[in-house]
Design a protein around this motif. Structure first.
Motif, PDB file in Angstrom:
ATOM      1  N   PRO A  22      32.723  72.542  40.929  1.00  0.00           N
ATOM      2  CA  PRO A  22      33.532  72.650  39.707  1.00  0.00           C
ATOM      3  C   PRO A  22      34.605  71.564  39.634  1.00  0.00           C
ATOM      4  CG  PRO A  22      33.178  74.820  40.629  1.00  0.00           C
ATOM      5  CD  PRO A  22      32.633  73.817  41.630  1.00  0.00           C
ATOM      6  N   HIS A  23      35.189  71.254  40.779  1.00  0.00           N
ATOM      7  CA  HIS A  23      36.188  70.187  40.847  1.00  0.00           C
ATOM      8  C   HIS A  23      35.548  68.843  40.476  1.00  0.00           C
ATOM      9  CE1 HIS A  23      39.759  68.134  42.357  1.00  0.00           C
ATOM     10  NE2 HIS A  23      38.917  67.236  42.811  1.00  0.00           N
ATOM     11  N   LEU A 116      45.134  61.375  35.352  1.00  0.00           N
ATOM     12  CA  LEU A 116      44.670  62.734  35.641  1.00  0.00           C
ATOM     13  C   LEU A 116      43.449  62.714  36.556  1.00  0.00           C
ATOM     14  CD1 LEU A 116      45.128  64.278  32.097  1.00  0.00           C
ATOM     15  CD2 LEU A 116      46.408  64.904  34.162  1.00  0.00           C
ATOM     16  N   ARG A 117      42.526  61.793  36.298  1.00  0.00           N
ATOM     17  CA  ARG A 117      41.320  61.660  37.123  1.00  0.00           C
ATOM     18  C   ARG A 117      41.710  61.340  38.568  1.00  0.00           C
ATOM     19  NH1 ARG A 117      38.231  57.922  39.408  1.00  0.00           N
ATOM     20  NH2 ARG A 117      39.634  56.280  38.742  1.00  0.00           N
ATOM     21  N   THR A 118      42.639  60.412  38.728  1.00  0.00           N
ATOM     22  CA  THR A 118      43.099  60.034  40.062  1.00  0.00           C
ATOM     23  C   THR A 118      43.728  61.227  40.776  1.00  0.00           C
ATOM     24  OG1 THR A 118      43.444  57.749  39.357  1.00  0.00           O
ATOM     25  CG2 THR A 118      44.606  58.466  41.339  1.00  0.00           C
ATOM     26  N   GLU A 122      42.455  63.046  44.273  1.00  0.00           N
ATOM     27  CA  GLU A 122      43.333  63.269  45.420  1.00  0.00           C
ATOM     28  C   GLU A 122      43.366  64.743  45.806  1.00  0.00           C
ATOM     29  OE1 GLU A 122      47.129  61.532  44.520  1.00  0.00           O
ATOM     30  OE2 GLU A 122      46.282  59.501  44.418  1.00  0.00           O
ATOM     31  N   ILE A 123      43.399  65.621  44.809  1.00  0.00           N
ATOM     32  CA  ILE A 123      43.370  67.063  45.081  1.00  0.00           C
ATOM     33  C   ILE A 123      42.057  67.415  45.781  1.00  0.00           C
ATOM     34  CG2 ILE A 123      43.212  69.344  44.004  1.00  0.00           C
ATOM     35  CD1 ILE A 123      45.126  68.218  41.814  1.00  0.00           C
ATOM     36  N   GLY A 124      40.973  66.837  45.312  1.00  0.00           N
ATOM     37  CA  GLY A 124      39.670  67.113  45.927  1.00  0.00           C
ATOM     38  C   GLY A 124      39.608  66.666  47.369  1.00  0.00           C
ATOM     39  N   LYS A 129      39.727  68.374  53.167  1.00  0.00           N
ATOM     40  CA  LYS A 129      40.276  68.249  54.521  1.00  0.00           C
ATOM     41  C   LYS A 129      40.776  69.575  55.061  1.00  0.00           C
ATOM     42  CE  LYS A 129      41.647  63.454  53.933  1.00  0.00           C
ATOM     43  NZ  LYS A 129      42.768  62.524  53.794  1.00  0.00           N
ATOM     44  N   SER A 130      41.118  70.500  54.174  1.00  0.00           N
ATOM     45  CA  SER A 130      41.688  71.794  54.605  1.00  0.00           C
ATOM     46  C   SER A 130      40.656  72.713  55.188  1.00  0.00           C
ATOM     47  CB  SER A 130      42.354  72.488  53.421  1.00  0.00           C
ATOM     48  OG  SER A 130      43.404  71.708  52.927  1.00  0.00           O
TER      49      SER A 130
END
Length: 130
Positions: A22-23, A116-118, A122-124, A129-130
């Motif tokens: 979804p991301h 927003l895409r960037t 970064e969130i992805g 990594k989490s």
């Protein structure tokens, strides 16, 4: 020959959509809207008003039917509300850019969507990594 290339590209797109998280789909929507606006700018330079308008319409559909529709304002709280307002602003800017044949307004929309895409990319990466 051109049909074969389009069919191949369509298969690639469908494969990407089917395998994306979804991301990842949100990132693809941003990329699609940015690409449509870039094409609109090219068509504007070529003075091809019909294709410029179709490209702007495509970007508007992606923003409205994809990005805006994917927001869950209840669960997303203030951030979702801010994104909703930003998508609304971008949509209005695109409409004005189209009506005024204004490439600077298109650039503003591209810049906002690219930021927003960037951020989503970064969130992805952080989530992975989490």
């Amino acid at each position: 020959m051109m049909y074969g290339a389009k069919a191949y590209a369509q298969v690639g797109l469908e494969t990407g959509i089917n395998s994306a998280s979804p991301h990842g789909l949100i990132v693809m929507l941003y990329e699609g809207a940015i690409e449509a606006i870039r094409k609109a700018k090219i068509y504007l330079e070529m003075q091809n008003i019909e294709m410029k308008t179709k490209s702007v319409d495509k970007a508007l559909r992606i923003i409205k039917d994809g990005l805006t529709a994917s927001l869950d304002v209840n669960a997303g709280g203030a951030l979702a509300q801010q994104l909703l307002s930003l998508y609304d602003y971008i949509g209005k800017e695109l409409i004005l850019a189209n009506a005024q044949n204004n490439p600077e307004r298109m650039d503003t929309c591209i810049d906002l969507l690219d930021d927003l895409r960037t951020a989503w990319l970064e969130i992805g990466q952080t989530a992975t990594k989490s």
